[in-house]
Design a protein around this motif. Structure first.
Motif, short mmCIF file in Angstrom:
data_model
loop_
_atom_site.label_atom_id
_atom_site.label_comp_id
_atom_site.label_asym_id
_atom_site.label_seq_id
_atom_site.Cartn_x
_atom_site.Cartn_y
_atom_site.Cartn_z
N LYS A 238 -5.68 -36.95 60.19
CA LYS A 238 -6.39 -36.84 61.46
C LYS A 238 -7.49 -37.89 61.49
O LYS A 238 -8.21 -38.06 60.51
CB LYS A 238 -7.02 -35.45 61.59
CG LYS A 238 -7.59 -35.16 62.97
CD LYS A 238 -8.15 -33.75 63.00
CE LYS A 238 -8.62 -33.38 64.39
NZ LYS A 238 -7.48 -33.19 65.31
N TYR B 43 0.42 -40.91 70.00
CA TYR B 43 -0.81 -40.14 70.16
C TYR B 43 -1.40 -40.38 71.54
O TYR B 43 -1.31 -41.48 72.09
CB TYR B 43 -1.86 -40.59 69.14
CG TYR B 43 -1.39 -40.61 67.70
CD1 TYR B 43 -0.61 -41.64 67.20
CD2 TYR B 43 -1.77 -39.59 66.81
CE1 TYR B 43 -0.19 -41.67 65.88
CE2 TYR B 43 -1.36 -39.61 65.48
CZ TYR B 43 -0.57 -40.65 65.03
OH TYR B 43 -0.17 -40.66 63.72
N TYR C 243 -5.20 -39.99 73.49
CA TYR C 243 -6.63 -39.79 73.33
C TYR C 243 -7.31 -39.90 74.69
O TYR C 243 -6.80 -40.55 75.61
CB TYR C 243 -7.25 -40.88 72.42
CG TYR C 243 -6.80 -40.87 70.99
CD1 TYR C 243 -5.66 -41.56 70.58
CD2 TYR C 243 -7.53 -40.17 70.02
CE1 TYR C 243 -5.26 -41.57 69.25
CE2 TYR C 243 -7.13 -40.18 68.69
CZ TYR C 243 -6.00 -40.88 68.31
OH TYR C 243 -5.60 -40.88 67.00
N GLU D 179 -11.29 -39.31 71.81
CA GLU D 179 -11.12 -37.94 71.36
C GLU D 179 -9.63 -37.61 71.37
O GLU D 179 -8.95 -37.84 72.36
CB GLU D 179 -11.85 -36.97 72.29
CG GLU D 179 -13.35 -37.15 72.33
CD GLU D 179 -13.97 -36.26 73.40
OE1 GLU D 179 -14.68 -35.31 73.04
OE2 GLU D 179 -13.74 -36.53 74.60
N PHE D 180 -9.18 -37.03 70.28
CA PHE D 180 -7.76 -36.71 70.13
C PHE D 180 -7.34 -35.64 71.12
O PHE D 180 -8.01 -34.63 71.31
CB PHE D 180 -7.52 -36.22 68.70
CG PHE D 180 -6.15 -35.65 68.46
CD1 PHE D 180 -5.95 -34.28 68.42
CD2 PHE D 180 -5.06 -36.49 68.27
CE1 PHE D 180 -4.70 -33.74 68.19
CE2 PHE D 180 -3.80 -35.96 68.05
CZ PHE D 180 -3.62 -34.59 68.00
N LEU D 181 -6.18 -35.86 71.76
CA LEU D 181 -5.62 -34.86 72.67
C LEU D 181 -4.36 -34.22 72.09
O LEU D 181 -4.25 -33.00 72.01
CB LEU D 181 -5.26 -35.49 74.02
CG LEU D 181 -6.43 -35.96 74.89
CD1 LEU D 181 -5.91 -36.61 76.17
CD2 LEU D 181 -7.37 -34.82 75.22
N THR D 182 -3.39 -35.06 71.69
CA THR D 182 -2.13 -34.53 71.19
C THR D 182 -1.35 -35.63 70.50
O THR D 182 -1.66 -36.81 70.68
CB THR D 182 -1.29 -33.94 72.35
OG1 THR D 182 -0.14 -33.28 71.80
CG2 THR D 182 -0.84 -35.02 73.32
N GLU E 294 0.90 -31.30 67.52
CA GLU E 294 -0.47 -30.81 67.55
C GLU E 294 -1.07 -31.06 68.91
O GLU E 294 -0.83 -32.10 69.53
CB GLU E 294 -1.32 -31.50 66.46
CG GLU E 294 -2.74 -30.93 66.35
CD GLU E 294 -3.55 -31.57 65.24
OE1 GLU E 294 -2.98 -32.32 64.44
OE2 GLU E 294 -4.78 -31.33 65.19
N LYS E 295 -1.84 -30.08 69.37
CA LYS E 295 -2.58 -30.22 70.63
C LYS E 295 -4.03 -29.84 70.40
O LYS E 295 -4.32 -28.80 69.79
CB LYS E 295 -1.97 -29.32 71.71
CG LYS E 295 -0.58 -29.73 72.14
CD LYS E 295 -0.16 -29.05 73.43
CE LYS E 295 0.01 -27.57 73.28
NZ LYS E 295 0.54 -26.96 74.53
N SER E 296 -4.94 -30.65 70.90
CA SER E 296 -6.36 -30.36 70.79
C SER E 296 -6.75 -29.25 71.76
O SER E 296 -6.09 -29.03 72.79
CB SER E 296 -7.16 -31.63 71.09
OG SER E 296 -8.49 -31.35 71.41
N ARG E 297 -7.88 -28.61 71.45
CA ARG E 297 -8.41 -27.62 72.39
C ARG E 297 -8.86 -28.28 73.68
O ARG E 297 -9.03 -27.62 74.72
CB ARG E 297 -9.59 -26.89 71.76
CG ARG E 297 -9.19 -25.89 70.70
CD ARG E 297 -10.39 -25.32 70.00
NE ARG E 297 -11.12 -26.33 69.25
CZ ARG E 297 -12.25 -26.12 68.61
NH1 ARG E 297 -12.80 -24.93 68.62
NH2 ARG E 297 -12.85 -27.09 67.94
N LEU E 298 -9.05 -29.62 73.64
CA LEU E 298 -9.42 -30.35 74.86
C LEU E 298 -8.28 -30.33 75.88
O LEU E 298 -8.50 -30.53 77.07
CB LEU E 298 -9.76 -31.80 74.52
CG LEU E 298 -11.01 -32.05 73.69
CD1 LEU E 298 -11.10 -33.52 73.33
CD2 LEU E 298 -12.25 -31.62 74.44
#
Lengths: 114, 115
Positions: A101, B33, B35, B44-47, B56-60
């Protein structure tokens, strides 16, 4: 909490001068640290990547250092040029399960003036 | 040009409208990815996707956001019922997905302005 902090937030220097940008991180487990250059309105471009066993790496006029003990990194720019005006982002990669990450800093905005 | 491409480069929309962005990664890259980057901040990472699977998915990434990569090549990011807070640069990146030096190559981004 994994965090990457950069300083200064912004910097103005005269063309031809040197400068050093700082990055402190609290990321675990640490995998590697990268410096990216981002021109206004563009995506970031990688400058250097270092693992914990590497304490310096150069890419032309850019030299990055890493102190894994103090969790600090710096990016030194030598003989700055107008084209160096950009944001410089410190990014730390953390191992997470089977993947990695990236945690991004907020960047240092550098302006090189003639 | 064999880099990551994104379309459109700029999008202006009214609040409440739906928007869709497209990302074409580097052809042999397995990972893709998304962002989000606001002014003066880092991305900021999104997915992210490994081939066609969204791993993976961010809480954003609220319910109004959805991303797809149907054939493991290009990807789309859709935002439904846009809000002014969605105004940002949306960056796509791709990588081979191998090892600790797995370098992500970024596209030029799509700048979204919600009026």
């Amino acid at each position: 909490k994994n965090q990457v902090e950069q300083s200064p937030q912004s910097l103005i220097i005269l063309e031809g001068k040197n400068c050093t940008l700082q990055c402190n991180y609290t990321v675990s487990p640490f995998s590697n640290l990268r410096w990216y250059k981002q021109d206004t309105g563009r995506g970031p471009v990688s400058l250097t990547i270092m693992t914990f066993s590497e304490n310096t790496k150069s890419n032309g006029r850019y030299t990055a250092t890493l102190d894994a003990d103090t969790k600090q990194s710096s990016l030194h720019i030598t003989a700055s040029q107008l084209s160096d005006s950009a944001s410089y982002i410190c990014v730390v990669s953390a191992r997470q399960d089977s993947s990695y990450k990236l945690i991004f800093g907020s960047g240092t905005r550098l302006l090189v003036r003639p | 040009d064999t880099g990551v491409s994104q379309n459109p480069r700029h999008k202006i929309t009214k609040r409440g409208q739906n928007v869709t962005f497209r990302c074409d990664p580097i052809s042999e890259h397995n990972r893709l990815y998304w962002y989000r980057q606001t002014l003066g901040q880092g991305p900021e990472f999104l997915t992210y996707f490994q081939n066609e699977a969204q791993l993976e998915k961010s809480r954003l990434l609220s319910d109004r956001f959805s991303a797809e990569r149907p054939k493991g090549s290009f990807s789309t990011l859709e935002i439904q019922r846009t809000e002014q807070g969605d105004s940002a640069m949306y960056l796509c990146a791709s990588s081979l997905g191998q090892g600790i030096y797995d370098e992500q190559f970024f596209g030029p981004g799509t700048r979204l302005t919600v009026l």
